[in-house]
Every structure is written in C-alpha cells, then in structure tokens.
Design a protein around this motif. Sequence first.
Motif, short mmCIF file in Angstrom:
data_model
loop_
_atom_site.label_atom_id
_atom_site.label_comp_id
_atom_site.label_asym_id
_atom_site.label_seq_id
_atom_site.Cartn_x
_atom_site.Cartn_y
_atom_site.Cartn_z
N TYR A 28 -5.56 10.07 -0.75
CA TYR A 28 -4.90 11.26 -1.27
C TYR A 28 -5.62 11.72 -2.52
N ASP A 29 -5.66 13.01 -2.69
CA ASP A 29 -6.20 13.61 -3.90
C ASP A 29 -5.14 14.57 -4.42
N LEU A 30 -4.25 14.06 -5.27
CA LEU A 30 -3.13 14.84 -5.77
C LEU A 30 -3.39 15.24 -7.22
N GLY A 31 -3.01 16.43 -7.57
CA GLY A 31 -3.21 16.82 -8.95
C GLY A 31 -2.45 18.06 -9.35
N THR A 32 -2.26 18.17 -10.65
CA THR A 32 -1.67 19.36 -11.23
C THR A 32 -2.66 19.88 -12.26
N SER A 33 -2.25 20.82 -13.05
CA SER A 33 -3.16 21.36 -14.05
C SER A 33 -3.46 20.36 -15.17
N THR A 34 -2.59 19.36 -15.35
CA THR A 34 -2.81 18.39 -16.43
C THR A 34 -3.10 16.97 -15.94
N ILE A 35 -2.71 16.62 -14.72
CA ILE A 35 -2.87 15.26 -14.22
C ILE A 35 -3.55 15.30 -12.86
N ASN A 36 -4.48 14.37 -12.65
CA ASN A 36 -5.16 14.25 -11.36
C ASN A 36 -5.07 12.80 -10.89
N TYR A 37 -4.56 12.57 -9.70
CA TYR A 37 -4.46 11.24 -9.13
C TYR A 37 -5.29 11.17 -7.85
N ASP A 38 -6.13 10.16 -7.76
CA ASP A 38 -6.88 9.87 -6.54
C ASP A 38 -6.39 8.54 -6.00
N TYR A 39 -5.86 8.52 -4.80
CA TYR A 39 -5.34 7.32 -4.17
C TYR A 39 -6.27 6.91 -3.04
N ASP A 40 -6.65 5.63 -3.00
CA ASP A 40 -7.46 5.08 -1.92
C ASP A 40 -6.88 3.72 -1.54
N GLY A 41 -6.73 3.48 -0.24
CA GLY A 41 -6.20 2.20 0.18
C GLY A 41 -6.08 2.10 1.68
N TYR A 42 -5.23 1.19 2.13
CA TYR A 42 -5.06 0.98 3.56
C TYR A 42 -3.63 0.57 3.86
N LEU A 43 -3.28 0.66 5.13
CA LEU A 43 -1.97 0.28 5.63
C LEU A 43 -2.16 -0.56 6.89
N LEU A 44 -1.47 -1.66 6.99
CA LEU A 44 -1.40 -2.46 8.21
C LEU A 44 0.08 -2.59 8.58
N TYR A 45 0.41 -2.33 9.83
CA TYR A 45 1.80 -2.35 10.26
C TYR A 45 1.82 -2.91 11.67
N GLY A 46 2.77 -3.78 11.97
CA GLY A 46 2.81 -4.37 13.29
C GLY A 46 4.22 -4.59 13.77
N SER A 47 4.33 -4.75 15.08
CA SER A 47 5.61 -5.00 15.72
C SER A 47 5.40 -6.00 16.85
N LYS A 48 6.37 -6.90 17.03
CA LYS A 48 6.30 -7.90 18.09
C LYS A 48 7.65 -8.02 18.76
N SER A 49 7.68 -7.87 20.09
CA SER A 49 8.93 -7.99 20.85
C SER A 49 9.43 -9.43 20.85
N LEU A 50 10.72 -9.60 20.61
CA LEU A 50 11.36 -10.90 20.76
C LEU A 50 12.10 -10.98 22.09
N SER A 51 12.64 -9.85 22.52
CA SER A 51 13.31 -9.74 23.81
C SER A 51 13.16 -8.29 24.26
N LYS A 52 13.83 -7.94 25.33
CA LYS A 52 13.71 -6.58 25.84
C LYS A 52 14.19 -5.53 24.84
N ASN A 53 15.18 -5.87 24.00
CA ASN A 53 15.77 -4.88 23.11
C ASN A 53 15.66 -5.20 21.62
N ILE A 54 14.96 -6.26 21.24
CA ILE A 54 14.82 -6.64 19.82
C ILE A 54 13.37 -6.90 19.50
N HIS A 55 12.92 -6.39 18.36
CA HIS A 55 11.53 -6.60 17.93
C HIS A 55 11.47 -6.86 16.43
#
Length: 140
Positions: free
Chosen positions: A38-65
């Motif tokens: 992300y490159d977010l900023g206003t007239s007085t503040i500038n923020y540069d965000y760099d990173g990553y996301l890992l997200y996972g899901s695993k089934s335990l049964s037919k209707n629960i994970h």
Amino acid sequence: MKNNFKLLALATITAFTSGSILAEELSYDYIDSSIIRYDLGTSTINYDYDGYLLYGSKSLSKNIHLLGGYIDVEHSDGTLSFKSFGFGVNYPINKSTDIVIDYLHHTYEQSYSRIGVSNTSGMINSIEPEIRHQFSDDIE
C-alpha cells in the motif's frame, strides 16, 4: 523480509499443486497467500506498507473447518503483525452454494517510531458470515 517472501512463494506453489483445487465441490482445504503493498498518504503524512499474508483452512468434517492466518507488514514508521486462529461452520444450500460462519481470534502487535517508540498489542474476536458460491469448476 527476503526469507518471508521465500515462505510466501513456497506456500503459493503448495496451494497450486494441491489436488483439492481441482475438486468439483466447495473445498475448505486451502492455502491463500498474498503480497501486501500500500502507498497511503495525505498532504502531511505518507505511509508505505510492504508485507505478506498467509491464510489457510483445513476441513475437520463435512461441515467444520479450522482456520489460521498470519500477516506481517512493515511500514515507513514501524511494523504490524496479526496472528489468527479459529474455526468455521458451513451449511450447504445446494451443490454449489454454502452458508459459512467463521469465528476468528486475532492477536496483533504493532510498533511505531514517528513520535518516540510506541508498542501496542491486543486481541480482536470476529464472527464473519459468508455465502460461498462456485460459479463454475474454475471460479469460486
């Protein structure tokens, strides 16, 4: 940060080689990885965000994970990290549509150095209702 991107690449390759991607019905066994920039900023503040996301899901049964996730972001004045763990319940409406309710417990830590050094941590609980629909064999 370079090691983090190697981990992100490995998770992405694992997800694309998984047999569950080729399944014909909704699957709750997956790994999601993203690069955050992300490159977010206003007239007085500038923020540069760099990173990553890992997200996972695993089934335990037919209707629960189980759900888990990690977000690590560096920005111009500090860092932010989220760890998430929870579970979900899905109820099929028909062969290609599910109603899903996910409960997640998030813990976060952030540090800022704009005005001195400030460290903050906390917890957030969330309940997320969703409707998942598989439009075709390739698009969900």
